[in-house]
Design an enzyme around this catalytic site. Structure first.
Site, PDB file in Angstrom:
ATOM      1  N   ASP A   1      -5.269  -5.281  -4.165  1.00  0.00           N
ATOM      2  CA  ASP A   1      -5.803  -6.546  -3.871  1.00  0.00           C
ATOM      3  C   ASP A   1      -5.463  -7.264  -2.450  1.00  0.00           C
ATOM      4  OD1 ASP A   1      -6.045  -6.526  -6.668  1.00  0.00           O
ATOM      5  OD2 ASP A   1      -4.443  -8.209  -6.982  1.00  0.00           O
TER       6      ASP A   1
ATOM      7  N   HIS B   1      -7.369 -17.366  -2.473  1.00  0.00           N
ATOM      8  CA  HIS B   1      -6.128 -16.933  -3.175  1.00  0.00           C
ATOM      9  C   HIS B   1      -5.502 -18.142  -3.909  1.00  0.00           C
ATOM     10  CE1 HIS B   1      -2.820 -14.311  -4.057  1.00  0.00           C
ATOM     11  NE2 HIS B   1      -3.577 -13.499  -4.155  1.00  0.00           N
TER      12      HIS B   1
ATOM     13  N   HIS C   1      -1.666  -3.651  -3.270  1.00  0.00           N
ATOM     14  CA  HIS C   1      -2.099  -4.485  -2.270  1.00  0.00           C
ATOM     15  C   HIS C   1      -2.547  -3.613  -1.128  1.00  0.00           C
ATOM     16  CE1 HIS C   1       0.022  -6.902  -5.239  1.00  0.00           C
ATOM     17  NE2 HIS C   1      -0.998  -8.120  -4.811  1.00  0.00           N
TER      18      HIS C   1
ATOM     19  N   TYR D   1      -2.415 -13.969  -8.727  1.00  0.00           N
ATOM     20  CA  TYR D   1      -1.143 -13.873  -9.488  1.00  0.00           C
ATOM     21  C   TYR D   1      -1.354 -13.530 -11.085  1.00  0.00           C
ATOM     22  CZ  TYR D   1      -0.552 -17.013  -5.465  1.00  0.00           C
ATOM     23  OH  TYR D   1      -0.470 -17.486  -4.301  1.00  0.00           O
TER      24      TYR D   1
HETATM   25 ZN    ZN Z   1      -3.512 -11.553  -4.546  1.00  0.00          ZN
END
Ligand code: ZN
Length: 267
Positions: free
Chosen positions: A76, A130, A220, A167
């Site tokens: 991500d 985001h 990530h 999230y």
């Molecule tokens: Zn994220």
């Protein structure tokens, strides 16, 4: 192009409007947009021309053995300065990952985004900037999803119908908007907490301990330490007999359809 001032007052300026393919079907010819047919449940039922359309939108597919274990590594918050190194690691070994990109940073790394697709990985949305979707209006949720999807399509020609809500936050409203857009929501079964620990060895140990057949692993590619971890994780998972598959490949290999508005957590 619609005539200026005819539908809205001129003072409203230029507006971006998104239509689903169903809405414009019969009004404009599909060929005009070079759009592949939707991968909805109905199409799966029809099943006839499905293989053909998959070949166009999903390049470089590796043959997956459904009887052998598989893991979907997902990344991500990119594309970032570290994403290309991650693509190099995949290239040196085998398998593919899924990259949930943030729309408003795509233009900074256009070549990386194109490479994700041309290397055979899956690209998917992670909202425009985001935002936590559960706090937004229906219209804003739609804009967050569609502006990112349009940006990915503009660059790669790939229609990204998977998205990971920032999230992992969703509710019935987010699901319903996603459903209307033919979009599926992808969460995870293994959380490496790589954004918090920022430690390659911790990320490596977490994945080797927790990831098993059918897992969707949250990472990530924004963080150098996560890509450092992948130098070890990718060959180690392959050594253990895991196929590294994209999220779409995982869902299909597990015998499920990719359904709009559904939330997937792995198997
Ligand atoms: Zn994220």
């Amino acid at each position: 192009i619609l005539p200026q001032g005819q539908y809205l007052p001129m003072s409203d300026g230029t507006k971006t409007v998104y239509f689903s393919y169903e809405e414009i079907e019969g009004i404009v010819v599909k060929e005009l947009f070079n759009i592949e047919k939707e991968d909805t449940e109905e199409d799966v039922k029809e099943g006839q021309d499905k293989d053909e359309s998959e070949q166009v939108t999903e390049p470089d597919k590796i043959k997956i053995d459904k009887t052998k274990p598989m893991v979907a590594l997902t990344f991500d918050d990119g594309p970032s300065a570290h994403t290309d190194r991650l693509l190099d690691i995949f290239e040196r070994h085998s398998g593919h990952g899924t990259f949930f990109v943030v729309g408003n940073i795509i233009d900074n790394r256009k070549e990386t985004v194109k490479r994700i697709v041309s290397d055979g990985h899956e690209i998917a949305g992670h909202s425009w900037n985001h935002r936590q979707l559960t706090n937004l209006s229906d219209q804003d949720i739609k804009d967050q999803i569609m502006s990112t999807r349009a940006k990915i399509y503009e660059l790669t020609g790939y229609d990204a119908k998977l998205m990971r809500p920032p999230y992992g936050a969703y509710n019935d409203r987010v699901r319903s908007v996603a459903k209307n857009l033919s979009v599926s929501l992808i969460n995870w079964s293994v959380d490496t907490l790589d954004w918090k620990n920022r430690d390659a060895e911790t990320v490596y140990k977490c994945i080797m301990k927790e990831a098993d057949d059918g897992a969707i692993v949250l990472c990530h590619d924004l963080h150098k330490t996560t890509v450092d971890a992948m130098e070890k994780v990718i060959p180690a998972l392959i050594d253990k007999g895991y196929q590294l598959v994209t999220v779409s490949e995982l869902i299909r290999a597990k015998g499920e359809k990719i359904s709009a508005g559904k939330v997937y957590f792995g198997y």
